[in-house]
Design a protein around this motif. Structure first.
Motif, PDB file in Angstrom:
ATOM      1  N   PRO A 293    -111.914 -79.481  30.966  1.00 38.61           N
ATOM      2  CA  PRO A 293    -112.824 -79.249  32.108  1.00 38.61           C
ATOM      3  C   PRO A 293    -112.045 -78.830  33.354  1.00 38.61           C
ATOM      4  O   PRO A 293    -111.188 -79.561  33.851  1.00 38.61           O
ATOM      5  N   GLY A 294    -112.331 -77.651  33.840  1.00 38.95           N
ATOM      6  CA  GLY A 294    -111.709 -77.163  35.060  1.00 38.95           C
ATOM      7  C   GLY A 294    -110.240 -76.822  34.933  1.00 38.95           C
ATOM      8  O   GLY A 294    -109.592 -76.508  35.928  1.00 38.95           O
TER       9      GLY A 294
ATOM     10  N   ASN B 205    -109.989 -72.783  32.932  1.00 39.96           N
ATOM     11  CA  ASN B 205    -111.206 -72.073  33.334  1.00 39.96           C
ATOM     12  C   ASN B 205    -111.544 -70.906  32.409  1.00 39.96           C
ATOM     13  O   ASN B 205    -112.034 -69.860  32.835  1.00 39.96           O
TER      14      ASN B 205
ATOM     15  N   GLY C  93    -115.457 -70.747  32.135  1.00 41.39           N
ATOM     16  CA  GLY C  93    -116.017 -70.303  33.415  1.00 41.39           C
ATOM     17  C   GLY C  93    -115.745 -68.843  33.708  1.00 41.39           C
ATOM     18  O   GLY C  93    -116.618 -68.129  34.208  1.00 41.39           O
ATOM     19  N   ALA C  94    -114.535 -68.378  33.391  1.00 38.61           N
ATOM     20  CA  ALA C  94    -114.179 -66.978  33.642  1.00 38.61           C
ATOM     21  C   ALA C  94    -115.009 -66.035  32.790  1.00 38.61           C
ATOM     22  O   ALA C  94    -115.464 -64.977  33.255  1.00 38.61           O
TER      23      ALA C  94
ATOM     24  N   GLU D  56    -118.573 -66.001  34.133  1.00 41.79           N
ATOM     25  CA  GLU D  56    -118.626 -65.224  35.378  1.00 41.79           C
ATOM     26  C   GLU D  56    -118.588 -63.727  35.080  1.00 41.79           C
ATOM     27  O   GLU D  56    -119.297 -62.933  35.725  1.00 41.79           O
TER      28      GLU D  56
END
Length: 281
Positions: free
Chosen positions: A144-145, A148, A151-152, A155
């Protein structure tokens, strides 16, 4: 491994008591192969040693058998993955698998693969080291985090998880191919040894397809995911079975788990030839 009916073992048990202690240490007759006569050139395939075919017994073995350690690391992490994929106890997030995937299924399994290399077992070194890297990479993906990665990709796809799903599915398909090739090397071994790779390969394929074909709510296909999780769950117990076969012997266990060889294996073929010869005599 079944020792009582092995003629090689019976031959090895005829050693004189004066030779027992010093010779056993010098010849490396300890661990899972403790009751096998190491004067014999080769012994049958055995999942507990991570040997898919006939192989030479170690004569100057100075390290323990690393295969059970690697198998246990793979088994525990795969067990947790299977439970998460099947939503056991309502768990839907894979965060808890990050720690075991980094350390036990990852680092420890990688190290066991390196020890297999030192022991001269090419198959064990390749497979255990590779799956150690597999679990480390899985942990890196889902930290998590951390990196990334998820997330990347979301996005880049304007908030949609589909790009990540497709990327992760391609990654899993590459491991499906690798596992299939490894599985082909076990078709002449034991049933438990072959079944481990067969079940794990199907599990990886189903989980990959679950990400390739998400539902209308942009979630991985639930049916395929649970089916893959169930097979992963079964694969974990097969890995533990092979690990126990490599640890247990007459010195520490009241029973030895059965090792079933395929009818076309060298072990079974030799047994048929011996039986035919004895009947003819």
């Amino acid at each position: 491994m079944t020792y009582d009916n092995n003629p090689d073992i019976k031959a090895g048990n005829n050693m004189s008591s004066s030779d027992s202690n010093t010779d056993d240490v010098e010849a490396g007759r300890y661990g899972p192969l403790a009751h096998i006569n190491t004067a014999e050139s080769r012994v049958p395939a055995f999942g507990g040693e991570f040997q898919p075919g006939l192989y030479r017994s170690p004569k100057n073995r100075k390290i323990a058998n690393p295969a059970p350690l690697g198998l246990c690391g793979f088994a525990l992490t795969t067990f947790m993955l299977g439970c998460i994929q099947m939503n056991v106890r309502g768990i839907t997030k894979p965060n808890i698998i990050v720690g075991p995937a980094l350390v036990y299924g990852g680092l420890v399994q990688l190290l066991s693969g390196m020890w297999e290399m030192a022991a001269g077992n090419t198959f064990g070194a390749t497979v255990l080291s590779s799956y150690g890297g597999f679990w480390i990479s899985i942990a890196i993906t889902f930290i998590p985090g951390g990196f990334n990665i998820i997330g990347a990709l979301e996005e880049a796809d304007k908030g949609s998880p589909i790009l990540f799903y497709n990327s992760f599915a391609l990654y899993l398909m590459a491991w499906f191919i690798f596992t299939f090739l490894i599985m082909l090397c076990t078709v002449k071994s034991t049933v438990a040894f072959f079944s481990l790779f067969f079940v794990v390969d199907l599990s990886i394929l189903l989980i990959a397809l679950a990400y390739f074909y998400p539902n209308a709510h942009e979630m991985p296909n639930e049916g395929l995911m649970k089916a893959g999780g169930l097979l992963a769950f079964l694969g974990a117990f097969l890995a533990w079975y092979n690990a126990f076969a490599g640890i247990a012997d007459n010195s520490n266990s009241f029973f030895i788990v059965p090792v079933v060889h395929f009818p076309w294996s060298e072990k079974r073929r030799s047994a048929r030839m011996t039986k035919t010869a004895s009947e003819g005599a």
